[in-house]
Write an enzyme that holds these catalytic residues in place. Structure first.
Site, PDB file in Angstrom:
ATOM      1  N   GLY A  55      57.429  61.070  28.621  1.00 24.90           N
ATOM      2  CA  GLY A  55      58.316  60.004  28.587  1.00 24.90           C
ATOM      3  C   GLY A  55      59.691  59.946  28.802  1.00 24.90           C
TER       4      GLY A  55
ATOM      5  N   GLY B 116      63.548  57.932  28.839  1.00 25.22           N
ATOM      6  CA  GLY B 116      64.331  56.820  28.237  1.00 25.22           C
ATOM      7  C   GLY B 116      65.791  56.874  28.815  1.00 25.22           C
TER       8      GLY B 116
ATOM      9  N   PHE C 229      68.505  58.022  27.163  1.00 26.00           N
ATOM     10  CA  PHE C 229      69.006  59.256  26.570  1.00 26.00           C
ATOM     11  C   PHE C 229      68.462  60.482  27.299  1.00 26.00           C
ATOM     12  CE2 PHE C 229      69.586  56.412  22.607  1.00 26.00           C
ATOM     13  CZ  PHE C 229      71.015  56.101  23.259  1.00 26.00           C
TER      14      PHE C 229
ATOM     15  N   ASP D 147      65.768  50.267  14.358  1.00 25.86           N
ATOM     16  CA  ASP D 147      65.000  50.443  15.420  1.00 25.86           C
ATOM     17  C   ASP D 147      63.634  50.220  15.446  1.00 25.86           C
ATOM     18  OD1 ASP D 147      65.550  50.073  17.997  1.00 25.86           O
ATOM     19  OD2 ASP D 147      65.258  51.915  18.519  1.00 25.86           O
TER      20      ASP D 147
ATOM     21  N   ASP E 258      20.576  55.587  25.867  1.00 23.27           N
ATOM     22  CA  ASP E 258      19.718  56.414  26.534  1.00 23.27           C
ATOM     23  C   ASP E 258      19.390  57.647  25.976  1.00 23.27           C
ATOM     24  OD1 ASP E 258      18.194  56.861  29.112  1.00 23.27           O
ATOM     25  OD2 ASP E 258      20.134  57.809  29.946  1.00 23.27           O
TER      26      ASP E 258
END
Length: 735
Positions: A69, A71, A73, A187, A535
């Site tokens: 990831g 962002g 910062f 947050d 199956d």
């Protein structure tokens, strides 16, 4: 979804004027006393402790594997530790450039490190190392393979109130622990709630968390994601841990309804709605859920549930949580409603491919200002547990090499990693070959699927989610070259089940019971998860080695398998299935489960009789075979049946019942005396027809069945309306 608008359900607070420039409440109007030095460096009181004598880590101790990831910062990498004592272990490494961080951001980063170092809780992400170089800061954290709750919530699963209750209850325990340390999280949003491989939550991203600093234990910073902000955060009148319980309510509302309670066309309008909007309570929610939401959405924080002297105990005592055993929950003994589809330790299928497709590169940091290193003095940290005696046994670690790759967004081709050998089997839309991994010389099987004939996404997801089961084939690697998908799996060296059994000089009824027990136990596990194989012919049940041990059996080829989904294409948790699924959907699911049991009944009959129940010879036509199947006609006399136990005949009859809804379930098969009392069964040898005759009869049976019904084409879940509506694009910045 549309919400029923009711009369004003919650009291309103006096609205604080907003700054027209940025939509924020002005400091003086909000009661925030200006500081002569703006309080930037004094915003928090940073305390720091490092274990004396601990060996510090540095970037060279970690091998970069993937970008997870990115962002505002910095970046987050998947890394592998290459030095002792935890060499081979996988972590998430958060890297931040000092030069690109504003002073306030630097304080947040230092704060995140301090909070993580002090917190040890089952539902809070663990910090293992923290260190710095001249230009960068590094946080080495748990690598949580399940991705974030937002991805699960938005793209894959239909949650019920009971499911939401599980996540909220774990979250309440995590928040309570932070609050007990004097930490306000501030947050709280789905993106900051991660899932581990079992589906339990972990709170992460503590950059905006704050230890209360004034005598009233209030903080004044304007921070957090605006839609989740409490009114007192918006108007800057000072906030306590009670602000987290408002955000908790927003999260609960979103998970239950699929929408946010306060969301305007822009940031300013959203804040206005938070401060003064009337919100109707959705009437499809239970009275208990509505009651908890009303108690959390008190605009006066002093009246909000959780703000009193008992804190989170007030939340835990609410009637909404009356069914939760909090002690079992803390010990992680309650099964999560959803299990992420992750197989190998370094799978990153659940992280945004915008990031995971990038080459992991930790670029040299630009030298920061002269004071930056002083600000981060004492940043290094080593987790206590890593300094313990290395001779003690530890949890299973990842292998030093990896063959698992990302499905999408790669610039890799299958032939770069593998050498293709001989063909093992050929199907209508795929071919299976033996292959050798170039880097390790390990042998695997690769199933090459023609994407123009079949969408393999369901098969891949099922193998990722359930391939950890000891009797389900393990998916090792996935490649996609736009025309074909390559599924690399463990190699089944022992061959097909019937081949092994019918070539044995001696095979008894007791051995047949052990074989059926192993397979039925696996099928029962799949059915309990809402998965039907559809199956289960003997050629799809193979031995992983040549030992012939029933525990070495693997159910393979999930090309026709299905996971139970709602009309919008999303998966349904077992709780959702039990309470909210239309009868016709359950009937279809029961039919598919019945078909799996019928296939196991055919296998059992063949193991005991030495020939197939519905195909008598090579001259049989498909119509004749289908007629016998549809009438439920098969013989249980003569030949081996003269010596086979009556309990075996009873089980065969109940598994091959002509009505799929009257057949035994997999769970009932496991409870049948022929399975539970297998040690009392005869050990006399069972005779059988020629191997090729038996296999020919089996092939004719399933060929007749497949020709009698069209195969439904399954669409990928990304095509569902809800999945498309909730797709988001994460911000992209450069580090």
């Amino acid at each position: 979804m549309p919400l029923a608008q009711l009369k004003e359900p919650w009291p309103l607070m006096e609205l604080v004027p907003l700054d027209p420039e940025n939509g924020q409440a002005s400091g003086e109007e909000a009661g925030l006393q200006p500081s002569k030095d703006e309080g930037i460096l004094k915003e928090i009181s940073i305390t720091h402790h490092v274990k004396a004598g601990s060996e510090k880590a540095d970037p060279s101790h970690f091998e970069l594997l993937k970008v997870l990831g990115q962002g505002s910062f910095g970046k987050v990498f998947l890394v592998r530790k290459v030095t002792r004592p935890d060499n081979g272990h996988l972590y998430a490494m958060k890297v931040l450039k000092k030069a690109t961080l504003k002073v306030r951001d630097r304080v947040r980063t230092k704060m995140e490190r301090d909070i993580l170092a002090d917190v040890n809780h089952p539902f809070v992400v663990k910090l293992h190392y923290a260190f710095q170089t001249e230009g960068k800061l590094y946080l080495i954290l748990d690598f949580l393979r399940g991705g974030d709750l937002f991805t699960r919530l938005s793209k894959e699963v239909m949650f019920t109130e009971e499911d939401v209750k599980f996540y909220l209850a774990e979250l309440a325990l995590g928040l309570d622990h932070l609050h007990s340390l004097g930490i306000i999280y501030r947050d709280l949003k789905p993106e900051n709630i991660l899932l581990d491989e079992e589906g339990h939550i972990k709170l992460t991203d503590f950059g905006l968390s704050k230890e209360a600093i004034d005598h009233e234990k209030k903080a004044y910073s304007f921070c957090g994601t605006v839609e989740y902000m409490a009114p007192e955060v918006v108007n800057r009148q000072g906030h306590t841990h009670s602000a987290d319980w408002w955000s908790y309510g927003v999260l609960m509302f979103e998970m239950l309804t699929g929408s946010l309670p306060f969301q305007g066309k822009d940031r300013k309008e959203t804040m206005t709605l938070i401060l003064k909007a009337k919100l109707g309570m959705p009437q499809f929610l239970s009275t208990e859920a509505q009651s908890l939401l009303r108690a959390l959405f008190k605009r006066n924080p002093a009246n909000r549930l959780g703000s009193g002297p008992d804190g989170a105990e007030e939340i835990k005592r609410h009637i909404f949580y009356s069914t939760i055993d909090w002690n079992k929950l803390y010990r992680r003994e309650i099964k999560p409603p959803f299990k992420p589809a992750v197989a190998q330790p370094d799978d990153t299928f659940y992280f945004d491919t915008e990031f995971t497709s990038r080459t992991p590169r930790d670029s040299p940091g630009i030298p920061p200002s002269a004071g930056a290193h002083q600000l981060f003095r004492g940043f290094s940290f080593v987790a206590t547990g890593l300094m313990e005696d290395d001779s003690k046994p530890r949890a299973t670690q990842a292998p030093l090499h990896s063959v698992v790759q990302q499905l999408h967004g790669k610039n890799l081709v299958f032939s770069d990693g593998y050498i293709v050998k001989e063909t093992i089997g050929v199907g209508s839309y795929s071919v299976c070959k033996r292959c050798v991994h170039k880097a390790t010389n390990m042998e695997y099987a690769v199933k090459v699927i023609d994407k123009s004939k079949r969408d393999p996404s369901e098969e891949i997801e099922i193998l990722l989610r359930y391939g950890q089961h000891p009797n389900i084939i393990t998916l090792k690697d996935v490649y996609d070259d736009s025309k074909h998908v390559y599924l690399v799996t463990e190699l089944m060296r022992g061959g097909e089940l019937l081949d092994k059994i019918l070539r044995q000089k001696f095979f008894s009824e007791r051995e047949a019971s052990f074989v059926l027990y192993t397979i039925s136990k696996t099928v029962e596990y799949l059915h309990s998860q809402g998965v039907v194989h559809r199956d289960l012919k003997p050629s799809n049940i193979l031995y992983v080695d040549e030992s012939g041990n029933p525990e070495c059996l693997r159910i393979c080829d999930f090309g026709f398998a299905k996971q139970l989904r709602a009309e919008n294409g999303l998966l349904m948790t077992p709780c959702y299935t039990a309470n909210f699924v239309a009868p016709e959907v359950l009937k279809r699911q029961g039919y598919d489960e019945g078909c799996d049991i019928w296939s196991l009944g055919v296998l059992l009959y063949t193991m005991l009789a030495g020939y197939t129940p519905f195909a008598n010879g090579p001259s049989d036509t498909p119509e004749e075979i289908l007629t016998r199947i549809s009438s439920g006609k098969f013989t249980l006399s003569g030949g081996n049946w003269n010596t086979v136990s009556e309990t075996a005949k009873d089980l065969v009859s109940k598994m091959l019942h002509v009505d799929p809804h009257q057949r035994l379930t997999a769970k009932q098969v496991l409870q049948h005396p022929w399975i539970t009392q297998k040690d009392k069964l005869p050990q006399s040898q069972l005779s059988h027809q020629d191997l090729q005759l038996v296999k020919g009869g089996m092939a004719a049976t399933y060929s007749a069945l497949s020709s009698s019904k069209p195969t439904p084409q399954l669409k990928p879940i990304e095509s569902s309306i809800l999945a498309q509506r909730r797709v988001r694009k994460l911000p992209s910045t450069t580090l």
